[in-house]
Design a protein around this motif. Structure first.
Motif, mmCIF file in Angstrom:
data_model
loop_
_atom_site.group_PDB
_atom_site.id
_atom_site.type_symbol
_atom_site.label_atom_id
_atom_site.label_comp_id
_atom_site.label_asym_id
_atom_site.label_seq_id
_atom_site.Cartn_x
_atom_site.Cartn_y
_atom_site.Cartn_z
ATOM 1 N N TYR B 24 1.073 -1.546 0.056
ATOM 2 C CA TYR B 24 -0.323 0.355 -0.245
ATOM 3 C C TYR B 24 0.659 1.319 0.334
ATOM 4 N N ALA B 25 2.019 1.379 0.865
ATOM 5 C CA ALA B 25 3.084 2.237 0.606
ATOM 6 C C ALA B 25 3.597 2.200 -0.762
ATOM 7 N N ALA B 26 3.858 1.823 -1.471
ATOM 8 C CA ALA B 26 4.255 1.247 -3.044
ATOM 9 C C ALA B 26 3.063 2.759 -3.580
ATOM 10 N N GLU B 27 1.840 2.160 -3.700
ATOM 11 C CA GLU B 27 0.955 3.481 -4.361
ATOM 12 C C GLU B 27 0.890 4.591 -3.975
ATOM 13 N N ALA B 28 1.746 4.497 -2.837
ATOM 14 C CA ALA B 28 0.790 6.233 -2.278
ATOM 15 C C ALA B 28 2.144 6.811 -3.344
ATOM 16 N N VAL B 29 3.351 6.191 -3.134
ATOM 17 C CA VAL B 29 4.318 6.896 -4.756
ATOM 18 C C VAL B 29 3.709 7.387 -5.532
ATOM 19 N N LYS B 30 2.771 5.990 -5.921
ATOM 20 C CA LYS B 30 2.256 6.672 -7.184
ATOM 21 C C LYS B 30 0.634 8.076 -7.591
ATOM 22 N N GLN B 31 0.543 7.757 -6.128
ATOM 23 C CA GLN B 31 0.029 9.322 -6.247
ATOM 24 C C GLN B 31 1.147 10.529 -6.339
ATOM 25 N N GLY B 32 1.891 10.468 -6.210
ATOM 26 C CA GLY B 32 2.668 12.094 -6.090
ATOM 27 C C GLY B 32 3.035 11.906 -7.795
ATOM 28 N N SER B 33 3.629 12.539 -8.252
ATOM 29 C CA SER B 33 3.306 13.500 -9.644
ATOM 30 C C SER B 33 4.921 12.631 -10.076
ATOM 31 N N VAL B 34 4.689 12.891 -11.287
ATOM 32 C CA VAL B 34 5.927 12.154 -11.928
ATOM 33 C C VAL B 34 6.841 12.544 -11.709
ATOM 34 N N VAL B 35 7.671 11.674 -11.372
ATOM 35 C CA VAL B 35 9.750 12.582 -11.905
ATOM 36 C C VAL B 35 10.179 11.453 -12.821
ATOM 37 N N VAL B 36 11.240 11.907 -13.769
ATOM 38 C CA VAL B 36 12.252 10.948 -14.006
ATOM 39 C C VAL B 36 13.641 11.623 -13.994
ATOM 40 N N GLY B 37 14.587 10.160 -14.334
ATOM 41 C CA GLY B 37 15.823 10.636 -14.101
ATOM 42 C C GLY B 37 16.725 9.790 -15.258
ATOM 43 N N ILE B 38 17.609 10.100 -15.325
ATOM 44 C CA ILE B 38 18.448 9.610 -16.502
ATOM 45 C C ILE B 38 20.289 9.681 -16.120
ATOM 46 N N ALA B 39 20.700 8.898 -16.720
ATOM 47 C CA ALA B 39 21.825 8.998 -16.232
ATOM 48 C C ALA B 39 22.828 8.566 -17.574
ATOM 49 N N SER B 40 24.273 9.555 -17.882
ATOM 50 C CA SER B 40 24.741 9.480 -19.097
ATOM 51 C C SER B 40 26.487 9.285 -18.741
ATOM 52 N N LYS B 41 27.618 8.633 -19.720
ATOM 53 C CA LYS B 41 28.277 8.713 -19.297
ATOM 54 C C LYS B 41 29.040 9.808 -18.401
ATOM 55 N N THR B 42 28.511 11.182 -18.520
ATOM 56 C CA THR B 42 29.185 12.607 -17.706
ATOM 57 C C THR B 42 28.246 12.980 -16.600
ATOM 58 N N HIS B 43 27.209 12.911 -17.152
ATOM 59 C CA HIS B 43 25.757 13.266 -15.836
ATOM 60 C C HIS B 43 25.013 12.410 -16.170
ATOM 61 N N ALA B 44 23.449 12.759 -14.926
ATOM 62 C CA ALA B 44 22.633 12.470 -13.733
ATOM 63 C C ALA B 44 22.039 13.568 -14.194
ATOM 64 N N VAL B 45 20.975 13.525 -14.626
ATOM 65 C CA VAL B 45 19.985 14.685 -14.172
ATOM 66 C C VAL B 45 18.153 14.269 -14.064
ATOM 67 N N LEU B 46 17.779 15.110 -12.985
ATOM 68 C CA LEU B 46 16.389 14.984 -12.857
ATOM 69 C C LEU B 46 15.668 16.030 -12.900
ATOM 70 N N VAL B 47 14.253 15.888 -13.600
ATOM 71 C CA VAL B 47 12.939 17.069 -14.060
ATOM 72 C C VAL B 47 11.961 15.756 -13.411
ATOM 73 N N ALA B 48 10.709 17.066 -13.123
ATOM 74 C CA ALA B 48 9.553 16.869 -12.052
ATOM 75 C C ALA B 48 8.697 17.635 -12.799
ATOM 76 N N ILE B 49 7.863 17.413 -12.159
ATOM 77 C CA ILE B 49 6.061 18.014 -12.855
ATOM 78 C C ILE B 49 5.948 17.917 -11.305
ATOM 79 N N LYS B 50 5.600 19.506 -11.035
ATOM 80 C CA LYS B 50 5.436 20.307 -9.797
ATOM 81 C C LYS B 50 3.542 20.482 -9.864
ATOM 82 N N ARG B 51 3.248 19.649 -8.619
ATOM 83 C CA ARG B 51 1.526 20.719 -8.760
ATOM 84 C C ARG B 51 1.891 21.805 -7.684
ATOM 85 N N ASN B 52 0.076 21.928 -7.665
ATOM 86 C CA ASN B 52 0.351 23.316 -6.949
ATOM 87 C C ASN B 52 -1.306 22.985 -6.364
#
Lengths: 298, 265
Positions: B24-52
């Motif tokens: 059920y706790a894992a379901e709480a994660v699905k309630q939050g808005s989406v975040v994406v992360g990607i790693a390359s050989k030189t960088h790691a980025v995080l991007v997110a949708i914020k909610r109001n």
């Protein structure tokens, strides 16, 4: 969901009228759904192997290790709930370090198994905790060498309690498996997780006890067999891809010099090739017999 | 009526060996808005949708710096994330004090994994209701980890968690092979494109609802590498990136556009 435990299965450490602890049995179920792990003990060392089912393409390959080093000569692999396994390994490391602090000598595999068995068992005693959802396989090679104890003064008693017995050998490769109940046994070959039945059947065919005239498997042969057994055990859910992880421990004069290390890539690749060849052959054999059977019917 | 007796606490196994409270706790994660992360050989980025919460309110932050070299993206209960975030900050600081260098990312992630596992095994505790993506650099280069309420932590090449994140993950799987050699700008664009896949109909990326964070190692002219500290970008700072992935960025049909942009970049 008919009354499986009829109310006696809703809390840990509760006995049912016929003397069962259902919560512990359910914890075993968690293990039985986990991916397969095995351990092989042969004359000159121990091999640990784990099947890691790839749940997502986005997982970084080879980055998420499942077999942990607890002390330089000790390794643990586990099946079931991975976070529980991590906790178990953390505790095992604490035990190993504590032993070194106290006794100025590395913990033996047997003693570690005993400590960890006790730790697991403690989690079956109270309603305030749940049992571990893992079965762990502990492999180790206890030094056969005369190791001076850190900070040792003199040479210790030569006779009587704590004295040395002439001609008595100690140390060597050991393998133990600890279950959620805290129960543990020593093994020649141990298997747990989803594919344990198939793996056990294969382990039993190997010459591991070294009884009688046979010399038993060598460590390198054991590595290859371990790979093959993981491949065989995986056979049931073929559609899911998996990664093979293997570690080994030899004596001081062996390839790992008494340490628990990952099997080198070249040997692992070789073992995987062998495993693929052998499992493919098995399938062919089966098909041949099937065809033969059909013809007979005709 | 059917009632599940095995889901009241995190110390009770179901007959199948499951712990429902953790699921059920894992379901709480699905309630939050989406975040994406990607790693390359030189960088790691995080991007997110914020909610109001409402039109006139501010947007809830999704990306948090932990230390110079690590940051997190969160999905789920923000207050639980703050507890983990504070813990991670303290650990990083303590590590730097004792060892005089940055904490390896895996070590840090394992620590919150162990912390979260305890909450799944003791009565009176509850699992954390938050999932994290942890991005950071150490001696082995950039890393991206996923953290789940169960205490499970895994290193990923790219990942997305939160509401409708499956769509983003599908995009990431499709472009998986491209990430390793991406520079920071390309990586961010891939991240934003993945984010867009998870967007609800007739919603789009704006400078108000989009967050971007980067950490990495930059090659110097003399051949050495220099760490690029974790930095979060919000508001006007992300407008150029959003425009670069806008549907009308090139006046080409939607299908051809994706391919065209990949070739260009």
């Amino acid at each position: 969901m008919t009354s499986i435990g009829t109310g006696y299965d809703l809390a840990n450490s509760i006995f049912s009228p016929d003397g069962r602890n259902f919560q512990v049995e359910y914890a075993v179920k968690a293990v039985e759904n986990g991916s397969t792990s095995i351990g092989i003990r042969c004359k000159d060392g121990v091999v640990l192997a784990a099947e890691k089912v790839i749940t997502s393409k986005l997982l970084k390959q080879g980055a998420n290790k499942r077999i942990a080093t607890v002390d330089r000569h000790l390794g643990i692999v586990y099946s079931g709930m991975i976070p529980d396994g991590r906790h178990f390994v953390d505790r095992a490391r604490d035990e190993a370090r504590g032993w070194r602090d106290n006794y100025k000598t590395p913990i033996s595999t047997k003693d570690l198994a005993g400590r960890m068995g006790g730790y697991m068992q403690a989690y079956t005693l109270y309603q305030s905790v749940r049992p571990f959802g893992i079965t762990a396989i502990i492999g180790g090679y206890d030094s056969e060498l005369e190791t001076p104890v850190d900070g040792e003064v003199g040479s210790g008693p030569s006779v009587g309690a704590g004295g040395k017995v002439e001609g008595k050998k100690h140390g060597g490769p050991f393998l133990y498996m600890v279950e959620p109940s805290g129960l543990y046994w020593g093994y020649y070959g141990a298997a747990t997780g989803k594919g344990r039945q198939a793996a056990k059947a294969e382990l039993e065919k190997l010459d591991l006890s070294g009884d009688g005239e046979s010399t038993g498997l060598t460590l390198e042969e054991a590595v290859k067999e371990a790979a093959r057994i993981i491949y065989v055990a995986h056979d049931d859910n073929k559609d899911r891809e998996f990664e093979l992880e293997m570690t080994w421990i030899s004596g001081a004069d062996g390839p790992t010099k008494g340490r628990h290390l990952e099997v080198p890539e070249t040997l692992r690749k070789e073992a995987e090739k062998y495993a693929e060849r052998m499992t493919a052959k098995d399938v062919e054999d089966e098909e041949e017999t099937k065809e033969g059977g059909d013809k007979m019917e005709e | 009526m059917f009632r599940n007796n095995y889901d009241n606490d995190s110390v009770t196994f179901s007959p199948q060996g499951r712990i429902f409270q953790v699921e059920y706790a894992a379901e709480a994660v699905k309630q939050g808005s989406v975040v994406v992360g990607i790693a390359s050989k030189t960088h790691a980025v995080l991007v997110a949708i914020k909610r109001n919460a409402e039109e006139l309110s501010s947007y809830q932050k999704k990306l948090f710096p932990i230390d110079e070299h690590v940051g997190i993206a969160i999905a789920g209960l923000t207050s639980d994330a703050r507890v983990l975030s504070n813990f991670m900050k303290q650990q990083c600081l303590g590590h730097r004090l004792t060892y005089g260098r940055n904490m390896p990312v895996r070590t840090l992630v394992d620590m919150i994994g162990s912390k979260a596992q305890i909450n799944t095994q003791h009565y009176g505790k509850r699992p954390y209701g938050v999932g994290l993506l942890v991005a950071g650099v150490d001696d082995h280069g950039p890393h991206l980890f996923e953290f789940q309420p169960s205490g499970m932590t895994e290193e990923m090449v790219a990942f997305a968690i939160g509401a409708r994140s499956q769509m983003a993950r599908t995009y990431l799987e499709k472009n998986l092979d491209a990430f390793a050699d991406c520079g920071r700008e390309e990586l961010i664009r891939h991240g934003l494109k993945a984010l867009k896949e998870s967007l609800v109909q007739d919603r789009e990326l704006t400078i108000d609802n989009t967050s971007v964070a980067i950490v990495g190692v930059e090659k110097q002219e003399d051949g050495t590498t220099k760490p690029q500290p974790f930095k979060v970008y919000d508001g006007q700072d992300v407008s150029a990136w959003i425009e670069s992935v806008a549907d009308n960025a090139e006046a080409a049909p939607a299908t051809a556009e994706g391919e065209g942009m990949d070739v260009d970049s």
